[in-house]
Design a protein around this motif. Structure first.
Motif, mmCIF file in Angstrom:
data_model
loop_
_atom_site.group_PDB
_atom_site.id
_atom_site.type_symbol
_atom_site.label_atom_id
_atom_site.label_comp_id
_atom_site.label_asym_id
_atom_site.label_seq_id
_atom_site.Cartn_x
_atom_site.Cartn_y
_atom_site.Cartn_z
ATOM 1 N N MET A 18 -0.868 8.511 -4.791
ATOM 2 C CA MET A 18 -1.206 8.851 -3.286
ATOM 3 C C MET A 18 -1.160 10.322 -3.266
ATOM 4 O O MET A 18 -1.438 10.998 -2.247
ATOM 5 C CB MET A 18 -0.047 8.353 -2.356
ATOM 6 N N GLU A 21 -4.093 11.306 -1.207
ATOM 7 C CA GLU A 21 -3.806 10.670 -0.187
ATOM 8 C C GLU A 21 -5.012 9.602 -0.186
ATOM 9 O O GLU A 21 -5.232 8.935 0.905
ATOM 10 C CB GLU A 21 -4.386 11.673 1.173
ATOM 11 N N GLN A 52 1.995 9.083 2.958
ATOM 12 C CA GLN A 52 1.041 9.496 3.523
ATOM 13 C C GLN A 52 1.333 10.513 4.922
ATOM 14 O O GLN A 52 0.628 11.224 5.321
ATOM 15 C CB GLN A 52 0.390 8.240 4.438
ATOM 16 N N ASN A 56 0.686 18.287 1.864
ATOM 17 C CA ASN A 56 0.314 18.348 0.520
ATOM 18 C C ASN A 56 1.498 19.019 -0.349
ATOM 19 O O ASN A 56 1.858 18.622 -1.456
ATOM 20 C CB ASN A 56 -1.286 19.474 0.421
ATOM 21 N N SER A 59 4.520 16.903 -1.013
ATOM 22 C CA SER A 59 4.018 15.693 -1.721
ATOM 23 C C SER A 59 4.268 16.225 -3.307
ATOM 24 O O SER A 59 4.820 15.489 -4.102
ATOM 25 C CB SER A 59 2.821 15.253 -1.625
#
Length: 204
Positions: A18, A21, A52, A56, A59
Motif C-alpha cells: 500500500m 496507495e 490508506q 506518505n 507510512s
C-alpha cells in the motif's frame, strides 16, 4: 513451515503493497497466500484500509520501524534474506515499480544487507530538526517520539536514527518541513546549525 515473526512479516508485506496507495490484485493474492499457508488470523482488507488513512511520511516511517522491530527479534539470517526476496517479488509482481516502492526498498535494502552481512554500513544519513521556538519543542516532544534530543552550539536540535538512503532521508525531512519545522539531511551530525551546515555534509 511458519517463520518466526510471521505476523510481523505479513504486516510488512501489506504496508509495502500500500506504500503507493494502490494495491494490485496480484499483490493482494501474493500476500494472502502466505496468510493462508501460515494459518495466520490476519485481515488484509482491514490492514489496507488502515494504511490508506496515513500520509506518505508516516507510512514510510511505520514500515521502516516494523522492519527494524522484526530484525530486533534476531530472526535467522536466511529468513531475513528470504523476506528481502519476498518484498522484491511483491513490488515487481505488477511489473511496475513505483517511485515510492523504489524509495522504501532503497532504505530497507540497507537494513537487510547490514543484518545479513553482520557488517556495519557506514553510509548513513541523519535528519536533523531544529526547533525555532518553545512551541516547536513541545510539538517535537509530544508528536515526534522518533527524534532524539542533542546539544548544538545554538542550543538544542533533534535527530532521527540514521538512514541508509539519502532519498529516503530527504522524504522524511520534507515531512518535518511540512509541519513548519526547520529540517536538514546531513551525512554526520553537525555540532552547530547555520554557517557550519555545509561543512558537516548537509545534503538537503
Amino acid at each position: 513451515f511458519k517463520p518466526s515473526g510471521a505476523q510481523k512479516i505479513i504486516s510488512i508485506l501489506s504496508q509495502l503493497a500500500m506504500i503507493d496507495e494502490v494495491i494490485d490484485p496480484r499483490e493482494k493474492e501474493f500476500i494472502q497466500s502466505f496468510i493462508d499457508n501460515w494459518n495466520i488470523n490476519y485481515s488484509l482488507d482491514d490492514s489496507l484500509i488502515a494504511s490508506q488513512t496515513k500520509n506518505n511520511s508516516v507510512s514510510l516511517i511505520n514500515l521502516r520501524k516494523d522492519v527494524t522491530d522484526y530484525l530486533e527479534t534476531s530472526p535467522p539470517q536466511k529468513q531475513v534474506s528470504e523476506l528481502k526476496d519476498m518484498l522484491q517479488t511483491l513490488i515487481n509482481i505488477d511489473q511496475e515499480v513505483s517511485a515510492k516502492e523504489k524509495l522504501i526498498m532503497g532504505e530497507l535494502d540497507g537494513l537487510f544487507s547490514e543484518y545479513i552481512s553482520q557488517q556495519p554500513n557506514p553510509a548513513k544519513y541523519h535528519v536533523v530538526v531544529v526547533p525555532q521556538n518553545e512551541r516547536q519543542v513541545q510539538v517535537i516532544m509530544t508528536s515526534l517520539p522518533e527524534l532524539a534530543r542533542y546539544e548544538v552550539a545554538e542550543g538544542v536540535a533533534y535527530n532521527s536514527s540514521p538512514f541508509y538512503s539519502k532519498d529516503y532521508a530527504n522524504v522524511i525531512s520534507e515531512g518535518y518541513r511540512s509541519l513548519n519545522l526547520f529540517s536538514i539531511v546531513t551525512f554526520s551530525l553537525p555540532n552547530e546549525i547555520g554557517s557550519g551546515i555545509l561543512e558537516h555534509g548537509a545534503t538537503s
